[in-house]
Design a protein around this motif. Sequence first.
Motif, PDB file in Angstrom:
ATOM      1  N   GLY A 281      -1.600  15.343   6.510  1.00  0.00           N
ATOM      2  CA  GLY A 281      -0.294  15.606   5.921  1.00  0.00           C
ATOM      3  C   GLY A 281      -0.388  15.506   4.405  1.00  0.00           C
ATOM      4  N   PRO A 282       0.767  15.610   3.726  1.00  0.00           N
ATOM      5  CA  PRO A 282       0.757  15.582   2.258  1.00  0.00           C
ATOM      6  C   PRO A 282       0.421  14.211   1.674  1.00  0.00           C
ATOM      7  CG  PRO A 282       3.008  15.728   3.097  1.00  0.00           C
ATOM      8  CD  PRO A 282       2.111  15.835   4.283  1.00  0.00           C
ATOM      9  N   HIS A 283      -0.050  14.213   0.444  1.00  0.00           N
ATOM     10  CA  HIS A 283      -0.305  13.007  -0.363  1.00  0.00           C
ATOM     11  C   HIS A 283      -1.554  12.227   0.029  1.00  0.00           C
ATOM     12  CE1 HIS A 283       3.558  13.541  -2.293  1.00  0.00           C
ATOM     13  NE2 HIS A 283       4.172  13.501  -1.131  1.00  0.00           N
ATOM     14  N   GLN A 284      -2.482  12.853   0.757  1.00  0.00           N
ATOM     15  CA  GLN A 284      -3.718  12.125   1.078  1.00  0.00           C
ATOM     16  C   GLN A 284      -4.691  12.235  -0.095  1.00  0.00           C
ATOM     17  OE1 GLN A 284      -5.779  13.329   4.707  1.00  0.00           O
ATOM     18  NE2 GLN A 284      -6.495  11.233   4.997  1.00  0.00           N
ATOM     19  N   HIS A 285      -5.472  11.186  -0.300  1.00  0.00           N
ATOM     20  CA  HIS A 285      -6.417  11.171  -1.423  1.00  0.00           C
ATOM     21  C   HIS A 285      -7.472  12.268  -1.260  1.00  0.00           C
ATOM     22  CE1 HIS A 285      -9.541   9.779  -4.184  1.00  0.00           C
ATOM     23  NE2 HIS A 285      -8.579   9.087  -4.789  1.00  0.00           N
TER      24      HIS A 285
ATOM     25  N   GLY B 199       0.816  -1.224   0.000  1.00  0.00           N
ATOM     26  CA  GLY B 199       0.000   0.000   0.000  1.00  0.00           C
ATOM     27  C   GLY B 199       0.845   1.267   0.000  1.00  0.00           C
ATOM     28  N   GLY B 200       2.069   1.160  -0.507  1.00  0.00           N
ATOM     29  CA  GLY B 200       3.006   2.292  -0.458  1.00  0.00           C
ATOM     30  C   GLY B 200       2.713   3.397  -1.452  1.00  0.00           C
ATOM     31  N   ALA B 201       1.762   3.178  -2.365  1.00  0.00           N
ATOM     32  CA  ALA B 201       1.390   4.267  -3.281  1.00  0.00           C
ATOM     33  C   ALA B 201       0.224   5.073  -2.717  1.00  0.00           C
ATOM     34  CB  ALA B 201       1.034   3.706  -4.658  1.00  0.00           C
ATOM     35  N   GLY B 202      -0.184   4.741  -1.493  1.00  0.00           N
ATOM     36  CA  GLY B 202      -1.246   5.497  -0.823  1.00  0.00           C
ATOM     37  C   GLY B 202      -0.654   6.552   0.104  1.00  0.00           C
ATOM     38  N   PHE B 203      -1.509   7.173   0.869  1.00  0.00           N
ATOM     39  CA  PHE B 203      -1.134   8.321   1.699  1.00  0.00           C
ATOM     40  C   PHE B 203      -0.053   7.987   2.738  1.00  0.00           C
ATOM     41  CE2 PHE B 203      -2.972  10.577   5.681  1.00  0.00           C
ATOM     42  CZ  PHE B 203      -2.043  11.601   5.621  1.00  0.00           C
ATOM     43  N   ILE B 204      -0.366   7.110   3.677  1.00  0.00           N
ATOM     44  CA  ILE B 204       0.573   6.894   4.790  1.00  0.00           C
ATOM     45  C   ILE B 204       1.757   6.040   4.334  1.00  0.00           C
ATOM     46  CG2 ILE B 204       0.809   6.185   7.194  1.00  0.00           C
ATOM     47  CD1 ILE B 204      -2.219   6.464   7.489  1.00  0.00           C
ATOM     48  N   GLY B 205       1.471   5.032   3.487  1.00  0.00           N
ATOM     49  CA  GLY B 205       2.544   4.157   3.009  1.00  0.00           C
ATOM     50  C   GLY B 205       3.628   4.936   2.281  1.00  0.00           C
ATOM     51  N   ALA B 206       3.237   5.885   1.436  1.00  0.00           N
ATOM     52  CA  ALA B 206       4.228   6.671   0.683  1.00  0.00           C
ATOM     53  C   ALA B 206       5.066   7.517   1.646  1.00  0.00           C
ATOM     54  CB  ALA B 206       3.531   7.562  -0.337  1.00  0.00           C
ATOM     55  N   ASN B 207       4.403   8.167   2.599  1.00  0.00           N
ATOM     56  CA  ASN B 207       5.154   8.958   3.582  1.00  0.00           C
ATOM     57  C   ASN B 207       6.112   8.070   4.380  1.00  0.00           C
ATOM     58  OD1 ASN B 207       4.320  11.961   3.861  1.00  0.00           O
ATOM     59  ND2 ASN B 207       2.382  10.910   3.455  1.00  0.00           N
ATOM     60  N   PHE B 208       5.679   6.845   4.676  1.00  0.00           N
ATOM     61  CA  PHE B 208       6.533   5.905   5.428  1.00  0.00           C
ATOM     62  C   PHE B 208       7.778   5.547   4.599  1.00  0.00           C
ATOM     63  CE2 PHE B 208       7.613   1.470   6.627  1.00  0.00           C
ATOM     64  CZ  PHE B 208       7.887   1.661   7.979  1.00  0.00           C
ATOM     65  N   ILE B 209       7.575   5.273   3.317  1.00  0.00           N
ATOM     66  CA  ILE B 209       8.705   4.913   2.446  1.00  0.00           C
ATOM     67  C   ILE B 209       9.713   6.069   2.397  1.00  0.00           C
ATOM     68  CG2 ILE B 209       9.339   4.498   0.022  1.00  0.00           C
ATOM     69  CD1 ILE B 209       6.696   2.832  -0.177  1.00  0.00           C
TER      70      ILE B 209
ATOM     71  N   TYR C  93      -1.334  21.516  -0.117  1.00  0.00           N
ATOM     72  CA  TYR C  93      -2.434  21.236  -1.054  1.00  0.00           C
ATOM     73  C   TYR C  93      -2.771  22.465  -1.878  1.00  0.00           C
ATOM     74  CZ  TYR C  93      -3.200  16.743   1.206  1.00  0.00           C
ATOM     75  OH  TYR C  93      -3.031  15.465   1.681  1.00  0.00           O
ATOM     76  N   ALA C  94      -2.722  23.629  -1.227  1.00  0.00           N
ATOM     77  CA  ALA C  94      -3.062  24.862  -1.951  1.00  0.00           C
ATOM     78  C   ALA C  94      -2.023  25.140  -3.035  1.00  0.00           C
ATOM     79  CB  ALA C  94      -3.151  26.039  -0.979  1.00  0.00           C
ATOM     80  N   GLY C  95      -0.806  24.612  -2.847  1.00  0.00           N
ATOM     81  CA  GLY C  95       0.247  24.793  -3.847  1.00  0.00           C
ATOM     82  C   GLY C  95       0.051  23.889  -5.052  1.00  0.00           C
ATOM     83  N   GLY C  96      -1.054  23.185  -5.092  1.00  0.00           N
ATOM     84  CA  GLY C  96      -1.390  22.379  -6.278  1.00  0.00           C
ATOM     85  C   GLY C  96      -0.748  21.032  -6.301  1.00  0.00           C
ATOM     86  N   ARG C  97      -0.222  20.590  -5.160  1.00  0.00           N
ATOM     87  CA  ARG C  97       0.467  19.298  -5.177  1.00  0.00           C
ATOM     88  C   ARG C  97      -0.416  18.139  -4.745  1.00  0.00           C
ATOM     89  NH1 ARG C  97       6.019  20.513  -2.309  1.00  0.00           N
ATOM     90  NH2 ARG C  97       4.860  22.144  -1.279  1.00  0.00           N
ATOM     91  N   GLY C  98      -1.668  18.440  -4.374  1.00  0.00           N
ATOM     92  CA  GLY C  98      -2.567  17.375  -3.910  1.00  0.00           C
ATOM     93  C   GLY C  98      -3.119  16.553  -5.041  1.00  0.00           C
TER      94      GLY C  98
END
Length: 318
Positions: free
Chosen positions: A185-189, A7-17, A313-318
Amino acid sequence: MVLLVTGGAGFIGANFIFDMLRRHADCRIVCLDKLTYAGRLETLAPVMDDPRFRFVRGDIADREAVLRLMQRERPDAVVNFAAESHVDRSIEDPGVFLRTNILGTAALMDACLRCGTARFHQVSTDEVYGDLPLDQPGLRFGEQSPLRASSPYAASKASADLLVMAYVRTYGLNATISRSANNYGPHQHGEKLIPRMIACALAGEPLPVYGTGENVRDWLHVTDHCAAIDLILRRGRAGEIYNVGAGCERSNIDLVRMICRELGCPQERIALVPDRPGHDLRYAVDTDKIRRELGWRPQVEFEQGMRETIRWYAGGRG
Ligand SMILES: NC(=O)c1ccc[n+]([C@@H]2O[C@H](COP(=O)([O-])OP(=O)(O)OC[C@H]3O[C@@H](n4cnc5c(N)ncnc54)[C@H](O)[C@@H]3O)[C@@H](O)[C@H]2O)c1
């Protein structure tokens, strides 16, 4: 150390990696992810060229594929983030939650037993305990509190937790469980509360909040959650469950008001909508065990972490 992170392409998994590769020079990570609607390969772009990282597309519930991968990679530990994670979707269609969250967890543990994998860690949620009333702020769930899941999502996670404990007892699997509060945090769906409210605020649309908005959640920055899992992996005791939370309780409506303030969005745009069926009132966990045994403490101050998250997110990275 070789880790299989699901699940590393999801929110918490990616941050963990990201955190693990940054913190541990000797860490090699294989990420197994099905890339469902919730998984984004682009999130992992910063580590794709790192020789210590490898991405494999696959389903944790595909028993043969999981076993083949584990026989090939021989990981020292498996950290299972892969899950269907959205409560509203579980209410509409529970089936895939049972398959991935329960059968997928069992397939991973069976492969661990077959391959002699030294460690298994299950990433679970405080939602397995059900909810607390709003009028008794002193109440918190401890690791021994009964499982009283309210949603099909939470029930599927509770079922997986029961299976993990059964594998510890029956087969001697060296497994641990973490039960975390809501992460931000960053990268959440974009379907989850915080990114969704930010997107609505920026688009000039109404911000839909369930019921009266009084429901209370404990918010934990994702990097604090990742640090807790890292500690549990290295120093946690086999067969133990660790609650993880920041003790940072906010009602949904207060959280959304904060987002409005940060983005200069008029509060009148907040729109109360019919409540989610079975909507949990309040989550709060006692985190004394992980603090005492492993010395874990949340590091990110909520207001600061939220401001950075909103800006991200406001910076368009979401
Ligand atoms: N987000 C939170 O606030 C929170 C809080 C506590 C616990 N958790 C738990 O943490 C874990 C990660 O949550 P998240 O918010 O990052 O979820 P997410 O929905 O953002 O990511 C889930 C990932 O799992 C992948 N996936 C789904 N089904 C799969 C399958 N069958 N095989 C392989 N990969 C599959 C998806 O493609 C996606 O990349 C989950 O187990 C969740 O229950 C989340």
